[in-house]
Design a protein around this motif. Structure first.
Motif, short mmCIF file in Angstrom:
data_model
loop_
_atom_site.label_atom_id
_atom_site.label_comp_id
_atom_site.label_asym_id
_atom_site.label_seq_id
_atom_site.Cartn_x
_atom_site.Cartn_y
_atom_site.Cartn_z
N ARG A 12 0.83 -1.21 0.00
CA ARG A 12 0.00 0.00 0.00
C ARG A 12 0.86 1.25 0.00
O ARG A 12 0.51 2.25 -0.59
N ALA A 13 2.00 1.19 0.62
CA ALA A 13 2.90 2.35 0.66
C ALA A 13 3.66 2.52 -0.65
O ALA A 13 4.19 3.59 -0.91
N LEU A 14 3.71 1.49 -1.46
CA LEU A 14 4.50 1.53 -2.69
C LEU A 14 3.98 2.59 -3.67
O LEU A 14 4.77 3.30 -4.29
N GLY A 15 2.69 2.71 -3.81
CA GLY A 15 2.12 3.73 -4.69
C GLY A 15 2.48 5.12 -4.24
O GLY A 15 2.82 5.99 -5.06
N GLN A 16 2.46 5.34 -2.94
CA GLN A 16 2.84 6.65 -2.41
C GLN A 16 4.33 6.89 -2.55
O GLN A 16 4.78 8.02 -2.76
N GLU A 17 5.11 5.83 -2.46
CA GLU A 17 6.55 5.97 -2.68
C GLU A 17 6.82 6.37 -4.13
O GLU A 17 7.69 7.21 -4.40
N LEU A 18 6.07 5.81 -5.06
CA LEU A 18 6.20 6.19 -6.47
C LEU A 18 5.94 7.68 -6.64
O LEU A 18 6.72 8.39 -7.29
N VAL A 19 4.87 8.18 -6.03
CA VAL A 19 4.55 9.61 -6.12
C VAL A 19 5.65 10.45 -5.48
O VAL A 19 6.06 11.48 -6.02
N ALA A 20 6.17 10.01 -4.34
CA ALA A 20 7.23 10.75 -3.66
C ALA A 20 8.50 10.80 -4.52
O ALA A 20 9.16 11.85 -4.60
N ILE A 21 8.83 9.70 -5.19
CA ILE A 21 9.99 9.69 -6.08
C ILE A 21 9.77 10.66 -7.22
O ILE A 21 10.66 11.46 -7.56
N HIS A 22 8.60 10.62 -7.82
CA HIS A 22 8.29 11.55 -8.90
C HIS A 22 8.37 13.00 -8.43
O HIS A 22 8.92 13.86 -9.14
N ASP A 23 7.84 13.28 -7.25
CA ASP A 23 7.89 14.66 -6.72
C ASP A 23 9.33 15.10 -6.52
O ASP A 23 9.69 16.24 -6.83
N LEU A 130 8.40 14.55 -18.93
CA LEU A 130 8.33 13.88 -17.63
C LEU A 130 7.03 14.19 -16.90
O LEU A 130 6.45 13.30 -16.27
N GLU A 131 6.58 15.43 -16.96
CA GLU A 131 5.34 15.77 -16.26
C GLU A 131 4.17 14.96 -16.81
O GLU A 131 3.38 14.39 -16.06
N SER A 132 4.07 14.88 -18.13
CA SER A 132 3.02 14.08 -18.75
C SER A 132 3.17 12.61 -18.37
O SER A 132 2.19 11.94 -18.00
N HIS A 133 4.38 12.11 -18.44
CA HIS A 133 4.67 10.71 -18.12
C HIS A 133 4.33 10.41 -16.66
O HIS A 133 3.65 9.42 -16.37
N PHE A 134 4.81 11.24 -15.75
CA PHE A 134 4.56 11.01 -14.33
C PHE A 134 3.06 11.04 -14.02
O PHE A 134 2.56 10.19 -13.27
N ARG A 135 2.36 12.01 -14.56
CA ARG A 135 0.90 12.09 -14.28
C ARG A 135 0.18 10.86 -14.80
O ARG A 135 -0.69 10.31 -14.11
N TRP A 136 0.49 10.43 -16.01
CA TRP A 136 -0.12 9.23 -16.60
C TRP A 136 0.20 8.01 -15.74
O TRP A 136 -0.68 7.23 -15.40
N GLU A 137 1.46 7.86 -15.37
CA GLU A 137 1.88 6.73 -14.56
C GLU A 137 1.17 6.74 -13.20
O GLU A 137 0.69 5.70 -12.73
N GLU A 138 1.09 7.90 -12.58
CA GLU A 138 0.45 8.00 -11.27
C GLU A 138 -1.05 7.68 -11.37
O GLU A 138 -1.59 6.98 -10.51
N ARG A 139 -1.70 8.20 -12.41
CA ARG A 139 -3.14 7.91 -12.57
C ARG A 139 -3.40 6.43 -12.78
O ARG A 139 -4.37 5.89 -12.28
N ARG A 140 -2.53 5.79 -13.54
CA ARG A 140 -2.79 4.41 -13.93
C ARG A 140 -2.17 3.36 -13.02
O ARG A 140 -2.65 2.24 -12.97
N LEU A 141 -1.07 3.71 -12.30
CA LEU A 141 -0.34 2.65 -11.60
C LEU A 141 -0.31 2.74 -10.08
O LEU A 141 0.03 1.74 -9.44
#
Length: 173
Positions: A12-23, A130-141
């Motif tokens: 469950r924390a992995l998705g938030q870790e992905l967002v934190a890495i992107h940020d 990257l912004e487009s990529h990160f947003r798409w990845e975050e929405r979908r993954l």
């Protein structure tokens, strides 16, 4: 706490870790863009420091995408086969980003105040992709990563880096 409950909490924390890495990557790219702008307008920033900061960023971004491509995305595809088209698009984005990083590295090898605008334009293009990529990845993954059965894999293996990127921050400073 039972082992399966611990694994579920880690996932469950992995998705938030992905967002934190992107940020973190967004912030670092913004700092590099500001550094190039300052350099172009005559700041005392030395090209060697600018290249070192960019190299650290490029390395972290490449590690992140490599981890996703080699471990994270295959794990998601195994558990969520319906994500295969999304994962394929994201891998294509990773190749596009790798090409931009190669051009950027070549440009930074010879950065001078009179060609800093060229470097800045390449960074602007990278930021947009990257912004487009990160947003798409975050929405979908994010949700899929949160539901992923991790087994013995770590967040670092799945995402290429962990949000213990503090050691990368200190390398930049």
């Amino acid at each position: 706490m039972a082992s399966t409950e611990f694994d579920a909490n880690r996932a469950r924390a992995l998705g938030q870790e992905l967002v934190a890495i992107h940020d973190w990557l967004r912030t670092e790219l913004s700092r590099i863009r500001a550094d190039v702008t300052a350099y172009a307008t005559g700041s005392e920033l030395r090209p060697m420091r600018l290249r070192a900061h960019c190299t650290a960023f490029c390395t972290a971004l490449t590690r992140h995408h490599t981890g996703e491509d080699t471990v994270g995305f295959p794990a998601l595809a195994d558990q969520f086969p319906e994500l295969a088209p999304v994962l394929a698009e994201l891998r294509t984005d990773h190749q596009l980003v790798a090409d931009i990083l190669r051009r950027l590295t070549e440009l930074l090898d010879s950065i001078r105040p009179d060609n800093a605008d060229t470097v800045r334009r390449e960074l602007d293009g990278l930021a947009a992709v990257l912004e487009s990529h990160f947003r798409w990845e975050e929405r979908r993954l994010v949700q899929a990563f949160d539901g992923l059965e991790m087994g013995t894999r770590t967040g670092e293996e799945l995402l290429g880096v962990t949000f213990a990127v503090d050691h990368m921050r200190s390398a930049r400073d």
